[in-house]
Structure formats: structure tokens, C-alpha cells
Scaffold this active site. Structure first.
Site, PDB file in Angstrom:
ATOM      1  N   TYR A 174      15.523   0.783  -3.955  1.00 35.98           N
ATOM      2  CA  TYR A 174      16.495  -0.307  -3.836  1.00 35.98           C
ATOM      3  C   TYR A 174      17.956   0.148  -3.881  1.00 35.98           C
ATOM      4  CZ  TYR A 174      13.090  -4.106  -3.989  1.00 35.98           C
ATOM      5  OH  TYR A 174      12.088  -4.987  -3.685  1.00 35.98           O
ATOM      6  N   LYS A 224       2.380   6.483  -8.481  1.00 42.52           N
ATOM      7  CA  LYS A 224       1.739   7.118  -7.328  1.00 42.52           C
ATOM      8  C   LYS A 224       2.021   8.615  -7.446  1.00 42.52           C
ATOM      9  CE  LYS A 224      -0.632   6.718  -3.492  1.00 42.52           C
ATOM     10  NZ  LYS A 224      -1.996   6.139  -3.394  1.00 42.52           N
ATOM     11  N   ASP A 257      -2.011   1.534  -5.848  1.00 43.04           N
ATOM     12  CA  ASP A 257      -3.065   0.912  -5.030  1.00 43.04           C
ATOM     13  C   ASP A 257      -4.227   0.461  -5.915  1.00 43.04           C
ATOM     14  OD1 ASP A 257      -3.498   3.611  -5.517  1.00 43.04           O
ATOM     15  OD2 ASP A 257      -4.220   4.089  -3.498  1.00 43.04           O
ATOM     16  N   ASP A 260       8.015  -4.898  -7.286  1.00 41.49           N
ATOM     17  CA  ASP A 260       8.247  -6.023  -6.379  1.00 41.49           C
ATOM     18  C   ASP A 260       6.918  -6.467  -5.777  1.00 41.49           C
ATOM     19  OD1 ASP A 260       9.648  -7.842  -4.667  1.00 41.49           O
ATOM     20  OD2 ASP A 260       9.331  -6.416  -3.043  1.00 41.49           O
ATOM     21  N   ASP A 284       4.224 -10.050  -6.734  1.00 44.83           N
ATOM     22  CA  ASP A 284       3.823 -11.139  -5.833  1.00 44.83           C
ATOM     23  C   ASP A 284       2.316 -11.340  -5.940  1.00 44.83           C
ATOM     24  OD1 ASP A 284       6.419 -11.610  -4.900  1.00 44.83           O
ATOM     25  OD2 ASP A 284       5.727 -11.875  -2.831  1.00 44.83           O
TER      26      ASP A 284
HETATM   27  C1  IPM Z   1      12.204 -10.342  -5.745  1.00 42.78           C
HETATM   28  C2  IPM Z   1      12.626 -10.478  -4.329  1.00 42.78           C
HETATM   29  C3  IPM Z   1      13.815  -9.545  -4.080  1.00 42.78           C
HETATM   30  C4  IPM Z   1      13.365  -8.128  -4.369  1.00 42.78           C
HETATM   31  C5  IPM Z   1      14.433  -9.671  -2.677  1.00 42.78           C
HETATM   32  C6  IPM Z   1      14.786 -11.095  -2.338  1.00 42.78           C
HETATM   33  C7  IPM Z   1      15.610  -8.767  -2.517  1.00 42.78           C
HETATM   34  O1  IPM Z   1      11.573 -10.210  -3.470  1.00 42.78           O
HETATM   35  O2  IPM Z   1      13.002 -10.697  -6.635  1.00 42.78           O
HETATM   36  O3  IPM Z   1      11.091  -9.884  -6.002  1.00 42.78           O
HETATM   37  O4  IPM Z   1      12.839  -7.449  -3.472  1.00 42.78           O
HETATM   38  O5  IPM Z   1      13.545  -7.687  -5.499  1.00 42.78           O
HETATM   39 MN    MN Z   2       9.723  -9.801  -4.475  1.00 50.08          MN
END
Ligand code: IPM
Ligand code: MN
Length: 355
Positions: free
Chosen positions: A138, A190, A223, A247, A251
Site C-alpha cells: 500500500y 507467505k 492461502d 485486506d 472481506d
Molecule cells: C478496505 C478497503 C480499502 C483498502 C480501499 C478502499 C483502499 O478495501 O478498507 O479494506 O484496500 O484498504
Molecule cells: Mn478491503
């Protein structure tokens, strides 16, 4: 009478403002109950302002935001703005500028919430991801060579500094100790492929682990972590990982805990100003319809209270959310809750202020 907290509120784009209003409603209810005050300052940074003025987030605003006790953020991302401009210009800029080096993301299935995982319940899904938040892929280190030609080269580098990795790993060990659950900290990495950046992580993890004999250090490749999160989520207590992996796996974690409607996160600078947000996006298609689930934003507000030291109030928010999820809502998904955004906020505020 306890003090007053100065909070910057950035409702942002899409459904951000709708969910932020509900989070603020709940925060006000617990503030009244617990005898502290909230001094809220709203800022309109986001897609609309950018389209109107060309301004994303000026440096002076970053400085100003750094003077608050905490920041509450709704959502960033606008369908008419090229991807990356607002995300990098607002969200990532704040994370980096305010040195919010931890992204804390609890993955907890509340009773009554549906998980797509067959035969798994609230007793199986309760872990926390500690995501490093200021380094890794990042940082924006890299560049192009011969861009746009057949010989184009693009490089995007993964940065790991000893200082940055160590402070994150230490935070994760401390957090695991304080959480006092399975007392297990899993490094998600990893090491078999990323032999430089991940070698630093792995050595640092092992060294710091020596100082925490009460915590069991564990390791899983990223993974495999995805696989176990689905197959045996009960194995996890706290996971520490780099920015990009964090990140991605959060999700997955959000889905496992019932969806983006409930997933909250904190961008934390333990020595500075932290920022709290629902981890889902701005959901443009639901904007203005009063159908989006505000619980993620409400939970983010709860996390903010916890970090500010208002642990009782934070617990009241969580208890109220649990009650609403288990006794009221038909689903955690937008449009299918059985209630409007406003009604969900009202119910949580009501319970948080009384039970
Ligand atoms: C998150 C989002 C952000 C990230 C994006 C919007 C830059 O996906 O907060 O997880 O990748 O960190
Ligand atoms: Mn995210």
C-alpha cells in the site's frame, strides 16, 4: 461527569451518510446514559465535494482531523469518480498521515445472524484480524518503465520495515493477551514465496513471541488461512498479517460473519488519533433508499468508544446490536432486514440507552 470527546464525522459517499446518522444516534444514546458528551464536527469530504470543487482532502484538513479524539467515517467511493482517487486521496491518506498502523477487524457471528458456512455457529466464528495498515503493497512504491509500449515494465513493491512490522506484531500479541480467549496468535503470511518481506515478518514474529510465553504463536500461509477460515474458523483467535493479505482475508471474514452489513473496522494509532469505519463500500445502488444495514457503522462507533476508553458504553452498543440481530432482523442484508435503516438505528439506540 466524565469528559467530552471531540469527534470528526466524515459521512462520505453513497450510503455512508445514512449509516453514519444511525451510528451517531446510537453514540448519543450511550453518551447520555454514561455521562460523557460528544462534540461532533462534520466534514463533507468525498465524491460530491471532489466533483464540485476538485478538492479531495487538503493537507490542512488532515492536520485538523489529527486534532480530534477520533474520526468516524461512513464510506468512500463514488461511481462518477475514477477508482483510486478518493480511496487513495482520503482513506489511505488519513491512514498514513495519522500513522494508523493497525487495522483492527473483528470477525464475529452474532446469534441469529446467518453465515454461509454450513454447520458453523457463533461459538465457531469469533476471531479478530490485526492488519498492518501503513506498509506492504500500500506504500505506492514502484513505477513504470516504457509505459504504453510493448516493452512496458510495471513494478509495485512490498515494503516491510522492522519498526513497522514489529509495532504491529507487538500490538497483536498485547491484544491477544488482553482478549484472553484461546491465547493464540496466528501469523498469516507467505514465507514460502515472499522470501524477503515475509522473512522479516517471520523473524520478528518469532522474536516477539519469546516475550509472550502465555500466548501460543501459530502460523498459516495466506492461502491456507482462507481455507481454514471457511473450513475451521474456530481455530482462530487473533490473526496478524500484512496490509494486502489483511485486506483480502477480512472481506472473506466479513462474509463469514454475515456480510458487509455487520463488518466494522478500526484504523488505530494507539498513540494518536484513530478512525473507525464500516468496512463495506458506499453501495451506490442503495443510496437514499433507507434500506442499507447501519449495523456495521454502529459497530464501528462501538469500537471507537472502546478505544476511547468508554468500555462500558462500547459493551452496551454491542449488547444492543446483538439483541437487534437476534430478536428483530430477518436478515443482515440491505433491503431484507425487515426494517428500514432508520428503524434499525432507532432500535439499537433504544436498547443501547437502556439495557
Ligand atoms: C478496505 C478497503 C480499502 C483498502 C480501499 C478502499 C483502499 O478495501 O478498507 O479494506 O484496500 O484498504
Ligand atoms: Mn478491503
Amino acid at each position: 461527569m466524565a469528559g467530552t470527546y471531540r469527534i470528526a464525522v466524515l459521512p462520505g459517499d453513497g450510503t455512508g451518510p445514512e449509516v453514519t446518522v444511525e451510528a451517531v444516534k446510537v453514540l448519543k444514546a450511550v453518551a447520555a446514559r454514561n455521562g460523557f458528551a460528544l462534540d461532533l464536527h462534520e466534514y463533507d469530504f468525498g465524491g460530491e465535494r471532489y466533483k464540485r470543487t476538485g478538492e479531495v482532502l487538503p493537507d490542512a484538513a488532515v492536520e485538523e482531523l489529527g486534532g480530534f479524539d477520533a474520526i468516524l467515517l461512513g464510506a468512500i467511493g463514488h461511481p462518477d469518480v475514477e477508482p483510486g482517487i478518493l480511496e487513495k486521496g482520503i482513506l489511505l491518506k488519513l491512514r498514513f498521515a495519522l500513522d494508523q498502523y493497525i487495522n483492527l477487524r473483528p470477525v464475529k457471528l452474532y446469534p441469529g445472524a446467518d453465515t454461509p458456512l454450513k454447520d458453523k455457529g457463533p461459538e465457531d466464528i469469533d476471531f479478530v484480524v490485526v492488519r498492518e495498515n501503513t506498509e506492504g503493497l500500500y506504500c505506492g512504491v514502484g513505477g513504470f518503465l516504457r509505459k504504453g509500449t510493448p516493452d512496458e515494465v510495471a513494478v509495485q513493491e512490498m515494503v516491510a520495515t522492522r519498526k513497522g512490522v514489529e509495532r504491529c506484531i507487538r500490538y497483536a500479541f498485547d491484544f491477544t493477551r488482553k482478549r484472553d480467549k484461546q491465547k493464540t496468535l496466528t501469523m498469516c503470511g507467505k514465507t514460502n514465496v515472499l522470501t524477503y518481506a515475509q522473512d522479516l515478518w517471520w523473524r520478528c514474529f518469532q522474536e516477539v513471541a519469546e516475550e509472550y510465553p502465555d500466548i501460543k504463536p501459530d502460523y498459516a500461509h495466506v492461502d491456507a488461512t482462507c481455507m481454514w477460515m471457511v473450513k475451521n474458523p474456530e481455530w482462530f483467535d487473533v490473526i496478524v498479517t500484512n496490509n494486502m493479505f489483511g485486506d483480502i482475508i477480512t472481506d472473506l471474514g466479513a462474509m463469514v460473519q454475515g456480510g458487509m452489513g455487520i463488518a466494522a473496522g478500526g484504523n488505530i494509532n494507539p498513540e494518536g488519533v484513530s478512525m473507525f469505519e464500516p468496512i463495506g463500500g458506499s453501495a451506490p445502488k442503495y443510496t437514499g433508499k433507507n434500506v442499507i444495514n447501519p449495523l456495521a457503522a454502529i459497530c464501528a462507533g462501538g469500537m471507537m468508544l472502546d478505544v476511547l476508553g468508554e468500555t462500558e458504553a462500547a459493551q452496551q452498543v454491542e449488547n444492543a446490536v446483538i439483541k437487534v440481530v437476534s430478536e428483530k432482523l430477518e436478515s443482515l442484508s440491505a433491503r431484507r432486514m425487515g426494517y428500514s435503516t432508520t428503524e434499525v438505528g432507532d432500535m439499537v439506540a433504544d436498547f443501547a440507552g437502556s439495557i
